[in-house]
Design an enzyme around this catalytic site. Structure first.
Site, PDB file in Angstrom:
ATOM      1  N   GLY A  84      58.874 119.812   0.922  1.00 43.38           N
ATOM      2  CA  GLY A  84      58.139 119.362   0.051  1.00 43.38           C
ATOM      3  C   GLY A  84      56.772 118.674   0.563  1.00 43.38           C
ATOM      4  N   GLY A  85      56.356 117.589  -0.289  1.00 40.80           N
ATOM      5  CA  GLY A  85      54.931 117.084  -0.033  1.00 40.80           C
ATOM      6  C   GLY A  85      55.029 115.767   0.688  1.00 40.80           C
ATOM      7  CG  ASP A  86      51.406 114.100   2.450  1.00 36.43           C
ATOM      8  OD1 ASP A  86      52.011 114.756   3.123  1.00 36.43           O
ATOM      9  OD2 ASP A  86      50.257 113.811   2.282  1.00 36.43           O
ATOM     10  CD  GLU A 110      63.452 110.598  -1.229  1.00 36.95           C
ATOM     11  OE1 GLU A 110      64.456 110.738  -1.470  1.00 36.95           O
ATOM     12  OE2 GLU A 110      62.406 110.904  -1.787  1.00 36.95           O
ATOM     13  CG  ASP A 120      51.273 106.945   3.649  1.00 36.56           C
ATOM     14  OD1 ASP A 120      50.357 106.760   3.961  1.00 36.56           O
ATOM     15  OD2 ASP A 120      52.500 106.914   4.265  1.00 36.56           O
ATOM     16  CD  GLU A 175      56.223 106.130  -2.680  1.00 37.22           C
ATOM     17  OE1 GLU A 175      56.660 105.080  -2.805  1.00 37.22           O
ATOM     18  OE2 GLU A 175      56.885 107.075  -2.074  1.00 37.22           O
TER      19      GLU A 175
END
Length: 510
Positions: free
Chosen positions: A153-155, A160, A466, A468
């Site tokens: 996936g991505g960053d 997570e 990051d 969020e």
């Protein structure tokens, strides 16, 4: 077998027939490489080739047809020869099927899984179904039976998995994450990143920035090869707290002001897709909001180098190695709490358009040098970048320098410091969140939010951690040296060329 003088290990020499040509193949244990060359004179330098033994991903054997010498049946050897002990044998894989362009599952099945199978790596695959699925799952599974955790996936997916892995380690070790001064336990289980996000510069939202900054390119095959070979790249992690309450971990960008405002605005426009970052970035630039506050920081005196020395972090970085060694010696001699209590805190008050703290360069295709070109991955520090209130034109000049080779810190309104911890308090928090605005000002504030071009000052921004948002503006940040490890080796100078070569080679092989 060829005997070598001076007690050196013997070399295994054989011949390899390709078409009508015969190549001399040498397995040199002393130099740790497999080499092949054309033995016929004249020997041209370009035809002397070799590959490090540690980077051979699999060995197969063939049975030749005696009548037709060039026809053989290749099959994987029953027992794979391990070239390095650091190679993973069993991996836990998390795939985000919704991130980026929703290509994660396809990328893994078509490009990555065949390589893992070729290298005899067994995997347990989990398709995530909701937010924090991977994080929650890492608290439940037996992570110690795996040699690594891979996220596709991505960053956001990496964050997570990282939060789940760090949290699980601290829980098993009895460490309270809510204590901002706690010495966190390092995670020895490596994390692999298979990029499937969107490379984008602006708000540090849905990107593959971490992969790009640690490998040099965002390419699934290159990342898979780093995992197979068993490369290891330590990575600093910053913990973020508010009033002795843990909020988040950060490995790339922690931004307040400009980048925080972009992220907050873009979250309301997710229906626009990736275009929302450009739209929100342009809107935020026009608004030109500044924020008052106080920053207190402790310089990272243990580090070798500075944010402006142009010493980029590369594979086998000596600055990271020396800085980590000196920090370990200081901590062993004085202890973490004693050191923080004795060292002087530097305090800065002002009006800021942007406050950025980065643990890595945050490079990407649109900004090849990133936000801080000389930031290091594993030196136990973060680069704190303060952009003070200036004209809109000057701020544009600063942003443009992220896309070229000019010194982006060479402005009178930009300061950069290499720190090991810092605290930020907004002016509103300093006033103890008292009612400083009457009803008329509140109405005017609402008018400003609806018409952001007016350049008036909004009291608080949002922290972009990051990609969020954080609810608290007053935070305490501390860098934990080499807290996690990645399946990577750092950026190589010619990483793009090597990635293109490996991509074409693997496609031919498969």
């Amino acid at each position: 077998m060829e005997r070598l003088p001076g007690g050196r290990r013997p070399r295994l020499v054989s011949s390899l027939g390709l078409g009508r040509r015969s190549w001399e193949v040498t397995l040199d244990e002393e130099r740790g490489r497999l080499a092949w060359r054309d033995p016929r004179p004249p020997r041209r330098a370009g035809e002397n080739c070799f590959v490090p033994i540690s980077e051979i991903i699999a060995v197969e054997e063939t049975e030749f047809n005696k009548k037709q010498r060039n026809i053989g049946r290749w099959q994987k050897m029953e027992k794979l020869h391990a070239f390095t002990e650091s190679r993973p044998k069993q991996l836990l894989v998390y795939i985000n099927p919704y991130g980026g362009k929703r290509q994660g599952k396809r990328i893994y099945e078509q490009k990555v899984a065949p390589l893992f199978n070729l290298a005899s790596i067994s995997t347990d695959v989990v398709i995530t179904e909701h937010a924090n699925h991977a994080k929650d799952n890492l608290f439940e599974v037996n992570i110690y039976k795996y040699d690594g955790v891979v996220c596709v996936g991505g960053d956001g997916m990496f964050s997570e998995v990282m939060h789940g892995l760090i949290g699980r380690m601290q829980k098993d070790s009895g460490i309270d994450q809510n204590n901002p001064k706690a010495s966190l336990v390092q995670c020895n289980i490596r994390i692999g990143i298979i990029p499937a996000g969107i490379l984008h510069q602006g708000c540090k939202g849905s990107t593959d920035c971490i992969c790009y900054s640690t490998v040099g390119i965002s390419d699934p095959v290159t990342s898979a090869l780093h995992i197979i070979i068993g490369d290891c790249q330590p990575l600093d992690v910053s913990s973020v707290h508010h009033n002795n309450t843990f909020l988040k971990y950060s490995v790339s960008l922690l931004g307040y002001g400009f980048y925080g405002d972009i992220l907050k605005d873009s979250e309301k426009k997710r229906w626009m897709g990736p275009m929302r970052y450009d739209y929100s970035g342009f809107k935020t630039f026009l608004s030109h909001h500044y924020y008052e506050g106080t920053i207190a920081y402790q310089p990272a005196k243990h580090t070798h180098g500075s944010p402006r020395d142009k010493e980029s972090c590369r594979m086998g970085c000596y600055i990271c190695k020396k800085s980590e060694k000196q920090l370990a010696e200081q901590t062993k001699k004085h202890g973490l709490k004693h050191e923080e209590g004795e060292e002087e805190w530097k305090v800065i008050k002002g009006k800021f358009l942007a406050i950025n703290a980065v643990n890595m360069s945050c490079a990407c295709p649109r900004s090849p040098k990133g936000l801080s070109p000389a930031a290091h991955l594993a030196d136990g520090s973060a680069d704190l970048i303060l952009v003070r209130k200036c004209s809109r034109f000057d701020f544009l000049r600063y942003l443009v320098r992220h896309t070229n080779q000019d010194d982006q810190f060479d402005f009178p309104f930009v300061d950069v410091y290499r720190v090991k911890c810092f605290q930020f308090t907004s002016k509103l928090s300093e006033d103890n969140e008292s009612n400083v605005m009457d009803i008329g000002k509140k109405r005017f504030g609402q008018f400003c939010r609806d018409h952001p071009v007016c350049c008036c000052n909004i009291v608080n921004s949002t922290w972009n951690c990051d990609g969020e948002t954080l609810d608290s503006s007053a935070i305490e940040v501390r860098v934990h040296c080499q807290l996690v490890k990645l399946f990577a080796r750092g950026i190589e100078e010619n990483s793009k060329d090597e990635a293109s070569y490996s991509q074409s080679s693997i496609e031919q092989l498969l």
